[in-house]
Write an enzyme that holds these catalytic residues in place. Sequence first.
Site, PDB file in Angstrom:
ATOM      1  N   ASP A  20     -36.339   3.571  83.121  1.00 13.80           N
ATOM      2  CA  ASP A  20     -37.358   2.703  83.700  1.00 13.80           C
ATOM      3  C   ASP A  20     -38.561   2.537  82.778  1.00 13.80           C
ATOM      4  O   ASP A  20     -39.112   1.436  82.647  1.00 13.80           O
ATOM      5  CB  ASP A  20     -37.835   3.272  85.036  1.00 13.80           C
TER       6      ASP A  20
ATOM      7  N   GLU B  17     -34.868  10.748  92.957  1.00 10.16           N
ATOM      8  CA  GLU B  17     -36.033   9.978  92.526  1.00 10.16           C
ATOM      9  C   GLU B  17     -36.777   9.591  93.795  1.00 10.16           C
ATOM     10  O   GLU B  17     -36.193   8.974  94.698  1.00 10.16           O
ATOM     11  CB  GLU B  17     -35.625   8.715  91.771  1.00 10.16           C
TER      12      GLU B  17
ATOM     13  N   PHE C   4     -46.098  13.789  86.273  1.00  8.78           N
ATOM     14  CA  PHE C   4     -46.201  14.472  84.983  1.00  8.78           C
ATOM     15  C   PHE C   4     -46.141  13.444  83.851  1.00  8.78           C
ATOM     16  O   PHE C   4     -46.933  13.476  82.915  1.00  8.78           O
ATOM     17  CB  PHE C   4     -45.079  15.495  84.831  1.00  8.78           C
ATOM     18  N   HIS C   5     -45.179  12.531  83.954  1.00 11.15           N
ATOM     19  CA  HIS C   5     -45.070  11.491  82.927  1.00 11.15           C
ATOM     20  C   HIS C   5     -46.347  10.672  82.837  1.00 11.15           C
ATOM     21  O   HIS C   5     -46.891  10.450  81.754  1.00 11.15           O
ATOM     22  CB  HIS C   5     -43.892  10.560  83.233  1.00 11.15           C
ATOM     23  N   HIS C   6     -46.843  10.197  83.979  1.00  7.22           N
ATOM     24  CA  HIS C   6     -47.999   9.305  83.966  1.00  7.22           C
ATOM     25  C   HIS C   6     -49.228  10.001  83.385  1.00  7.22           C
ATOM     26  O   HIS C   6     -49.958   9.419  82.563  1.00  7.22           O
ATOM     27  CB  HIS C   6     -48.302   8.819  85.386  1.00  7.22           C
TER      28      HIS C   6
ATOM     29  N   ASP D 162     -30.939   7.537  93.467  1.00  5.19           N
ATOM     30  CA  ASP D 162     -31.929   6.548  93.070  1.00  5.19           C
ATOM     31  C   ASP D 162     -32.870   6.209  94.229  1.00  5.19           C
ATOM     32  O   ASP D 162     -32.416   5.967  95.360  1.00  5.19           O
ATOM     33  CB  ASP D 162     -31.199   5.283  92.606  1.00  5.19           C
TER      34      ASP D 162
ATOM     35  N   ALA E   8     -38.878   2.616  79.552  1.00  3.40           N
ATOM     36  CA  ALA E   8     -38.653   1.684  78.439  1.00  3.40           C
ATOM     37  C   ALA E   8     -38.205   0.320  78.951  1.00  3.40           C
ATOM     38  O   ALA E   8     -38.749  -0.721  78.573  1.00  3.40           O
ATOM     39  CB  ALA E   8     -37.614   2.250  77.475  1.00  3.40           C
ATOM     40  N   GLY E   9     -37.224   0.316  79.826  1.00  3.91           N
ATOM     41  CA  GLY E   9     -36.602  -0.936  80.252  1.00  3.91           C
ATOM     42  C   GLY E   9     -37.495  -1.842  81.051  1.00  3.91           C
ATOM     43  O   GLY E   9     -37.261  -3.057  81.117  1.00  3.91           O
TER      44      GLY E   9
END
Length: 616
Positions: free
Chosen positions: A391, A297, A324-326, A260, A393-394
């Site tokens: 992260d 991470e 990639f996500h962003h 993490d 969603a939460g």
Amino acid sequence: MKKAGAYYLGQGRCRFTVWAPEKERMVLHLVQPEERKLDMLPDREGYYTLEVEAVYPGTRYFFMPDDEQDYSDPASFHQPDGVHEASAVIDHTAYTWQDSNWRGLPFQELVLYELHVGTFTSEGTFAAIIPRLEELVETGINAIELMPVAQFPGTRNWGYDGVYPYAVQNSYGGPEGLKLLVDACHARGIAVFLDVVYNHLGPEGNYLSQFGPYFTDQYKSPWGDAINFDGAWSDGVRDYISENPLYWFEHYHLDGLRFDAIHAVIDNGAVHIWELIHQKVKKLEQRLGRRLYLTAESDYNSPRVVKSPEMGGYGFDAQWLDDFHHALYVLLDKKGQVRYVDFGKMEQLAKAYNDGFVHSGEYVSFRKRRHGASSAGIPGDQFIAFNLNHDQAGNRAKGERLSVLVNTDRLKLAAAALMLSPYVPLLFMGEEYGEEGPFFYFVSHSDKDLIQAVREGRKREFSNYKWEAEPPDPQAEETFAQSKLNWEKRREGKHRLLLEWHRTLISMRRTHPVLQEFSKSCVRAHVIGSQGLLLHRQTQDGLLHLVCLFNFSENLLPCSLPDWSKTWQVVLDSSANEWQVRKKNITESIPDKAKATAPLQLPPLSVLVYEGRMEL
């Protein structure tokens, strides 16, 4: 260097070791089944050790620094009654493993699946996961990644408030429960990864400072006291942390660890803690005869994370690719730009495919500085890509998953963009069928002041993002209950369709030669118009090609196929009737074959994949 903890030696003998370099005396306090107080023997490195007779598995004990007060073992292997109570002796050799033939899986073949033990099933235990494994296998998932299971306070927590890095959460099923799960996974061909946290320890039940200088005030952590990796007496701290990965690999047969937020660890010593862990794990690999994966991470956007220590790196096998996500998320949900202000261009998604990092030295307004370094040329199997994780969603006020934020067509686009990428994919539990229930942040602390501090901290965090709603109470049991998966949904309507879509994509990824090539020299993406993207992938010999055409707009998108092949065969079409929730009366359909440079009209919010062969 000694291994801390209570190691059962068999025949009623147990060796207890604890590190407390500045204490003048250490007492071992055995409390059950028979009370005894015994002085421990110190050495010059700050360790106290004692071998004791008539101690069996299940024995409860404390340590008493300077004979003053009872504290649980900092390296406790089991806290059967929670973080404030006695530690328990366990015998790791008592479990009979059934996975002797297991040798792991190649990293590039993995389809990772992040899950939270407490909310994955209604029971919230390791044992309750096992009956669900067959469904994961049928979907094509071959690796689960458990959110942290190190002992935390109470029974409801994400796991990042753990305070006993060697102890398995008692409410999940403890040490034996985790071993049974790992064994069951290996029997079904599933690798097991575990999320571990070495950048901080949680506040409640954290008694490490009573033993020694585990923490430092030289640096600050976003979550609490920074761990002392490079100051006075840091050798014992480095032992404590660097031995932990070995413990998980040896005693729980794990296949990999996810570290993490490695950027939150500060170590200015000559040998960085990540390098030390890398060295130790490599030695253990040789002894065990199987690969042990370390993933990270990282907020650095730096290739040094995956470079070997010999090349000046940290030695991780792969790192999460947040960019990639962003880049993809903001194209799917225009509202996402409020959160990711530096994203929103199709060229950025193309760069994410071509290079990896989108921010590779450019000015980033969110950070108010330049950020990152180029990752061009780093093989795709050194990155883990995702559309959703705990992260994403939460850390939204309403705990929304992507399935709540965008429609089914966009979800299909997102899944295809991930599974057709040259990266190792990760799904978040429930994503494969479009779970719509929230995933909130939750805790179950017993300290009233801490509970209030957590509540206020969450509200402050969300006010910075200008969310329209306040987050639910993290301490409330209902917040936790709402975060559990609704497994029955996967068999109905659009959820079943999304599940089949994921199965198809994963099967294609696993069987098509082009999708098993991770070299960046075999990947090229470029923008079509303003809202389309062409992703070209090929085999190393250049004979077999895939062209993946993405239309992120709600209008037809004109394009043409390249001339690498004279003819192209459709292998996947998200606009086909079989992939519609409501079947359409289609008068014109995409032809099964298309000629190079022939004009095409991509349907709105769709992905088309064509296969072609180089003409010899």
